[in-house]
Design an enzyme around this catalytic site. Structure first.
Site, short mmCIF file in Angstrom:
data_model
loop_
_atom_site.label_atom_id
_atom_site.label_comp_id
_atom_site.label_asym_id
_atom_site.label_seq_id
_atom_site.Cartn_x
_atom_site.Cartn_y
_atom_site.Cartn_z
N ASP A 179 -41.06 -11.89 -53.29
CA ASP A 179 -39.81 -11.97 -53.79
C ASP A 179 -39.16 -11.51 -52.03
O ASP A 179 -39.42 -11.37 -51.33
CB ASP A 179 -39.45 -10.44 -53.91
CG ASP A 179 -37.82 -10.64 -54.28
OD1 ASP A 179 -37.76 -10.81 -55.22
OD2 ASP A 179 -37.39 -8.92 -54.01
N GLU B 297 -60.37 -13.71 -47.95
CA GLU B 297 -61.91 -13.42 -48.30
C GLU B 297 -62.73 -13.25 -49.83
O GLU B 297 -62.89 -12.91 -49.61
CB GLU B 297 -61.50 -12.15 -47.45
CG GLU B 297 -61.23 -11.72 -46.11
CD GLU B 297 -60.92 -10.63 -45.65
OE1 GLU B 297 -60.68 -8.96 -46.35
OE2 GLU B 297 -59.96 -9.97 -44.41
C1 NOJ Z 1 -35.04 -12.05 -56.31
C2 NOJ Z 1 -35.35 -11.28 -57.77
O1 NOJ Z 1 -35.76 -12.52 -58.29
C3 NOJ Z 1 -34.23 -10.34 -58.01
O2 NOJ Z 1 -33.98 -10.64 -59.58
C4 NOJ Z 1 -34.23 -9.17 -57.43
O3 NOJ Z 1 -32.66 -9.22 -57.58
C5 NOJ Z 1 -33.87 -9.43 -55.75
N1 NOJ Z 1 -35.12 -10.67 -55.15
C6 NOJ Z 1 -33.93 -8.38 -55.09
O4 NOJ Z 1 -35.81 -7.78 -54.89
#
Ligand code: NOJ
Ligand code: MG
Length: 533
Positions: free
Chosen positions: A197, A249
Site C-alpha cells: 500500500d 530466501e
Molecule cells: C491505498 C488503498 O488502496 C486505499 O484504499 C487506502 O485508503 C489508502 N491507500 C491508504 O491506506
C-alpha cells in the site's frame, strides 16, 4: 504445487475485498470463511491468484487500511486459523494468495501509537512516527484537510491519509526491522506475496519541505509537475531491495506488488527493477478513457517502460479505490480518475458502459504481462451510483466537507444468487452497504452456463489466454486508427472497434471469442474480437 517459477509474470490476479465478497455468518460483513467457501468458484473462473485487501484488526476508519495489529485477523473477518485455512485451501486449488501490507501508516489504535502518546515528546516511542512541535509544513491529507493533527500535550503528528492513520518514520531502523518481521510472519504462514500500500509514500523528503500543490494521489498526476516531497523519494527503493532479499530466501517465488501512483511510467518502472519489486499496478492504463489513440499510447508506453527494466507489464481496469469501469465507460470520456457518484449526479449509460467494459476487459486479457481483476467485474457489475449519502463510510466524504463522495460505490457487497437474501452475499439480509435493487440480474447464478454472459466471457477469455500463451507473448500492432485498434499476440489477432460503424475482420481468420456477437460477420461498435490467424 507444479513448477511455477515465473507464475507472476503472466498471472491473472483477482482482488478480493474481504468486507464485500462473501459473508459466512450473516453479520453483513464479508469474512475469511466466506472467501474460503467461494474459492472453488474463482478456480472455475480460471484466475491464478487472489489478492486480499486488509483483514487485520482495525478500527476500520479506512476500511482496514488503518491497521492496529499486523500479525492478526480482525474478529469481524475471522482469526488466524481462518487465514491459515484460506491459504491452505487456495493452494489446494492451485491459487496463489497475495495479502495487503500497509507500511506507510498504522492505525492510531496500534500499540506503537498508543505507546507514543503515553511516552510523550522526545521519546523513542514518538520517534517511530513523525511528531513535531509545530506542523512542519502545510501539507494536505489525501482525504482532504490538513495532514497534521495535534495531540493533548501540544505536539503534532503527520498523517497523509485519515487522522486515524499516523505516518511511520521510515528513517527509524526500528520501523524497518518491524516490517521485515511482519513479512516473515506471513511468509512463514505461506502467503505468496504482498501488495504494498502507498509504496511511493514511505519516505518523505528529509526536511519535510513545503508543498502547496495537490497532495492527492488518486487523480491522474501531471507527469511534468515537480514531484511532491511526500511521494516517490529515492529512499523508498532501499526498503524494497531489503524486502526483496527477504522474499528471495523463501521457496517461491513470492512477490511484491507496488501500489504506487507515480508518473511518468519510467519512474514507476524504477519500482520493478530486478532487485526490487516484481510488479507495479499500471494506473495510467486504468485511467485512460475509451479512445483508441489513448489506449494505444498507454499500452505502448507501459510495455516500453517495463521492458527497459525486464519486468512484466501489469494491466488493471478497476479496484476498490476507483469508479468501476462498467460505469466509467458509460460516461463521455473524462480526464484522469473519476470521483464518486451520487444520486443527484448525472447517471451513466449502463448499457453502453457494460458493452465497452466487456470490450475493454477482453482487450486487456489479451495483453502480455499480468492482469488484475476486481471482484464483481467478471459479473459486469456497475458502480452503485445512487447510494444514499447517509450510508457512506469512506473517510473522504467527511474529510472533504461532503464535496467528494469517495469510494463506497465500488465497494458494495457483490451478488452471487439472484433470489437469495443479500443476493447470496451472506445468509441474511444484512449488507454493510446497501445493494441496489437492480442487482439480481448480475448475480453469478444468472450468468453461469449462460452463453454470452459477462462471467462466461471472462471464463472463456482466461481459458484461451492460457491455452494460447497470450500472457507470455509479444505484442505487435496490426492496425490502429481513430476507430480501430488491432494487435497480434501469439497466434491471435485482437481487434477492438472504437468507432460507430461495423468493421470487417481480415479474410481467413477464425473467431475465437468476441465481447458481443458479430453482425453479418462484422465487428460492431464497442466490441473486441479475438481471432485465430
Ligand atoms: C491505498 C488503498 O488502496 C486505499 O484504499 C487506502 O485508503 C489508502 N491507500 C491508504 O491506506
Ligand atoms: Mg461476516
Amino acid at each position: 504445487m507444479p513448477p511455477t517459477e515465473h507464475w507472476w509474470r503472466d498471472a491473472v490476479i483477482y482482488q478480493v475485498y474481504p468486507r464485500s465478497f462473501a459473508d459466512s455468518d450473516g453479520d453483513g460483513m464479508g469474512d475469511l470463511p466466506g472467501i474460503t467457501a467461494r474459492l472453488p468458484q474463482l478456480r472455475d473462473l480460471g484466475v491464478d491468484a487472489v489478492w486480499l485487501s486488509p483483514f487485520y484488526p482495525s478500527p476500520q476508519h479506512d476500511a482496514g487500511y488503518d491497521v492496529a495489529d499486523y500479525r492478526s485477523v480482525d474478529p469481524r473477518f475471522g482469526d488466524l486459523g481462518a487465514a491459515d485455512k484460506l491459504i491452505a485451501e487456495a493452494h489446494d486449488l492451485d491459487l496463489k494468495v497475495i495479502i495487503d501490507l500497509v507500511p506507510n501508516h498504522t492505525s492510531t489504535e496500534h500499540e506503537w501509537f498508543r505507546a507514543a502518546l503515553a511516552a510523550g515528546p522526545g521519546s523513542p516511542e514518538r520517534a517511530r512516527y513523525i511528531f513535531r512541535d509545530q506542523p512542519a509544513n502545510s501539507w494536505q491529507s489525501v482525504f482532504g484537510g490538513s495532514a497534521w493533527e495535534q495531540v493533548a500535550d501540544g505536539q503534532w503528528y503527520l498523517h497523509l491519509f485519515d487522522v486515524s492513520q499516523p505516518d511511520l518514520d521510515w528513517g527509524n531502523p526500528e520501523v524497518r526491522a518491524e516490517f521485515v518481521g511482519i513479512l516473515r510472519f506471513w511468509l512463514d504462514r505461506g502467503v505468496d506475496g504482498f501488495r504494498v500500500d502507498v509504496a511511493h509514500g514511505l519516505v518523505k523528503e528529509s526536511s519535510l519541505a513545503e508543498w502547496t500543490g495537490p497532495t492527492e494521489i488518486l487523480k491522474d498526476p501531471d507527469p511534468d509537475a515537480a514531484r511532491p516531497p511526500m511521494w516517490d523519494q529515492e529512499g523508498v527503493h532501499d526498503i524494497y531491495r531489503e524486502w526483496r532479499a527477504v522474499l528471495d530466501e523463501y521457496p517461491g517465488p513470492r512477490i511484491l506488488v507496488a501500489e504506487a501512483w507515480v508518473t511518468p511510467e519510467e519512474r514507476l518502472a524504477r519500482y520493478v527493477r530486478p532487485d526490487e519489486m516484481h510488479q507495479a499496478f499500471n494506473f495510467p492504463f486504468l485511467v485512460a478513457s475509451w479512445q483508441a489513440a489513448l489506449r494505444r499510447e498507454v499500452i505502448d508506453s507501459s510495455l516500453a517502460a517495463t521492458s527497459a527494466v525486464g519486468a512484466p507489464t501489469t494491466w488493471v481496469l478497476s479496484n476498490h479505490d476507483v469508479v468501476r469501469h462498467a460505469t466509467r465507460f458509460g460516461y463521455p470520456p473524462v480526464e484522469g480518475r473519476m470521483l464518486g457518484i451520487g444520486a443527484g449526479d448525472p447517471q451513466p449509460d449502463i448499457g453502453l458502459g457494460l458493452r465497452r467494459a466487456r470490450a475493454a476487459s477482453l482487450q486487456m486479457l489479451a495483453l502480455p504481462g499480468s492482469a488484475y481483476l476486481y471482484q464483481g467485474e467478471e459479473l459486469g457489475l456497475p458502480e452503485h451510483t445512487t447510494l444514499p449519502d447517509d450510508h457512506r463510510q469512506d473517510p473522504t466524504w467527511e474529510r472533504s466537507g461532503h464535496t467528494e463522495r469517495g469510494r463506497d460505490g465500488c465497494r458494495v457487497p457483490i451478488p452471487w444468487e439472484a433470489d437469495a437474501p443479500s443476493y447470496g452475499f451472506g445468509p441474511s439480509d444484512a449488507s454493510w452497504l446497501p445493494q441496489p435493487a437492480s442487482w439480481a440480474e448480475y448475480a453469478l447464478d444468472r450468468q453461469r452456463d449462460v452463453p454470452g454472459s459477462t462471467w462466461e466471457l471472462y471464463r472463456a477469455a482466461l481459458d484461451l489466454r492460457r491455452s494460447h500463451g497470450l500472457g507470455t507473448s509479444t505484442l505487435t500492432w496490426a492496425e490502429s486508427s481513430e476507430e480501430v485498434l488491432a494487435f497480434r499476440v501469439s497466434d491471435v489477432l485482437v481487434l477492438t472497434n472504437f468507432g460507430s460503424a461495423p468493421v470487417s475482420l481480415p479474410a481467413g481468420v477464425r473467431v475465437l471469442l468476441s465481447s458481443e456477437p458479430l453482425v453479418d460477420g462484422q465487428v460492431p461498435a464497442d466490441v473486441t474480437v479475438w481471432a485465430q490467424v
